[in-house]
Design an enzyme around this catalytic site. Sequence first.
Site, PDB file in Angstrom:
ATOM      1  N   GLU A   1       1.394  -4.402  11.007  1.00 34.36           N
ATOM      2  CA  GLU A   1       0.928  -3.019  10.885  1.00 34.36           C
ATOM      3  C   GLU A   1       1.820  -2.219  11.833  1.00 34.36           C
ATOM      4  OE1 GLU A   1      -1.401  -1.752   8.971  1.00 34.36           O
ATOM      5  OE2 GLU A   1      -2.583  -3.491   8.341  1.00 34.36           O
TER       6      GLU A   1
ATOM      7  N   GLU B   1       1.867   4.015   2.724  1.00 34.16           N
ATOM      8  CA  GLU B   1       2.377   3.616   4.040  1.00 34.16           C
ATOM      9  C   GLU B   1       3.894   3.795   4.069  1.00 34.16           C
ATOM     10  OE1 GLU B   1       0.576  -0.275   4.450  1.00 34.16           O
ATOM     11  OE2 GLU B   1      -1.431   0.578   4.367  1.00 34.16           O
TER      12      GLU B   1
ATOM     13  N   ARG C   1      -3.286   4.591  -2.212  1.00 34.53           N
ATOM     14  CA  ARG C   1      -3.082   3.269  -1.593  1.00 34.53           C
ATOM     15  C   ARG C   1      -2.911   2.151  -2.618  1.00 34.53           C
ATOM     16  NH1 ARG C   1      -5.741   0.175   2.831  1.00 34.53           N
ATOM     17  NH2 ARG C   1      -6.742  -1.685   2.033  1.00 34.53           N
TER      18      ARG C   1
ATOM     19  N   HIS D   1       0.881  -1.185   0.000  1.00 30.90           N
ATOM     20  CA  HIS D   1       0.000   0.000   0.000  1.00 30.90           C
ATOM     21  C   HIS D   1       0.909   1.223   0.000  1.00 30.90           C
ATOM     22  CE1 HIS D   1      -3.430  -2.509   1.896  1.00 30.90           C
ATOM     23  NE2 HIS D   1      -3.553  -2.468   0.586  1.00 30.90           N
TER      24      HIS D   1
END
Lengths: 99, 306
Positions: free
Chosen positions: B267, B69, B124, B66
């Site tokens: 994450e 990020e 994204r 993504h």
Amino acid sequence: NDSFIGDQVLRITANSEEQIYMLKDLAELDHLQLDVWREAVKPEDSMDIHVPHSSLQTVKAFLESHGISYSVMIEDVQSVVDHERAEMLAARSTAQIRS
Amino acid sequence: TNSFDYANYHTLEEIYNWMDELASEYPHLVTKEQIGSSYEGRPLYILKFSTGGNNRPSIWIDTGIHSREWVTQATGVWMAKKIASDYGNDESITSILDQMDIFIEIVTNPDGFHFTHTKNRMWRKTRSINAGTSCVGVDPNRNWDAGFGGPGASSQPCSETYRGPRANSEKEVKAIVDFVQAHGNIKAFVSIHSYSQLLLYPYGYTSTPVPDKQELHDLAQRAVSALSSLYGTSYRYGSIITTIYQASGGTIDWTYKQGIKYSYTFELRDNGRYGFLLPANQIIPTAQETWLAVKVIMEHTRDNPY
């Protein structure tokens, strides 16, 4: 060069399953152009939603009228992006001086 | 690569140049390989860390599928340098690399990454054009052949979680699929995202627990404990569906289905102050703490051949 002037990221905390479903429905309304940064699966989880400036009033009114609590996580997305860009430019010019 | 500024965000070109420098600096350890090209024709590069041998058991790490990020790509850069510089100096990394290869794909979605630097910082998805709509891109973490098309992914091209017209429709995904299948000896697969501080294992598309749940759970606990030991960052861990949400067509569900037992997704920081706009001064602390967890997973993979 998309502009995020006046866009905010709201941190929303639903206190029931029903409120989570309401938020999911809200996020799917195309015309609001909401971007869910972080989802909630159960009550008390926080949900982060990037809200364009043009949808802020609608979204905040919706949350307040349904008693859903929220806070502003990022006050102005563009100002954070600008800051990031300035930092990168500064770092690059420092690197050039060094080399 | 010692003069590279690891504490700042960098463009695609800067990262690709840095890869060349790393490979030339560690010629007996690091090679840069192209595994495909993106929708817009950019090369998809991986770094291979290998001390020899043929088709050794391997560990895969990818960052930044993504594109927005950014802390993940920056973490990938830092970790790659760490692996290279620790070999021969750190007992654990030396031992891993004496037995296994490590692959890192630092910019897994280069079209999206370039787009975040030039047009839309919040992008994204991939940049593939969808027939019949002006909405561009597919969520590459919904495009894998694992529960593809099920709940937790969108069939709407304008959605941020659009799954794409079919599994592996995205060249960025297909390149990894082809690589993993051709290699056939990947034993751990770690896919890194941000943010919200989680370490997750399969499944995302079904609530059926994975057969190796207990081992994956215990390993996640140890990895998170190592991560938290550095700065006290709190992480939650568990399966995707029980810890965050149902998501079909996800990366590590596919890798687990391929027989890669140690399939995890991270994450990274933060916990809700900056989101995808994590300030650059947090890159190194994020990378340092993540590295500790990744190392635990790599060591476990080395010590538990299957």
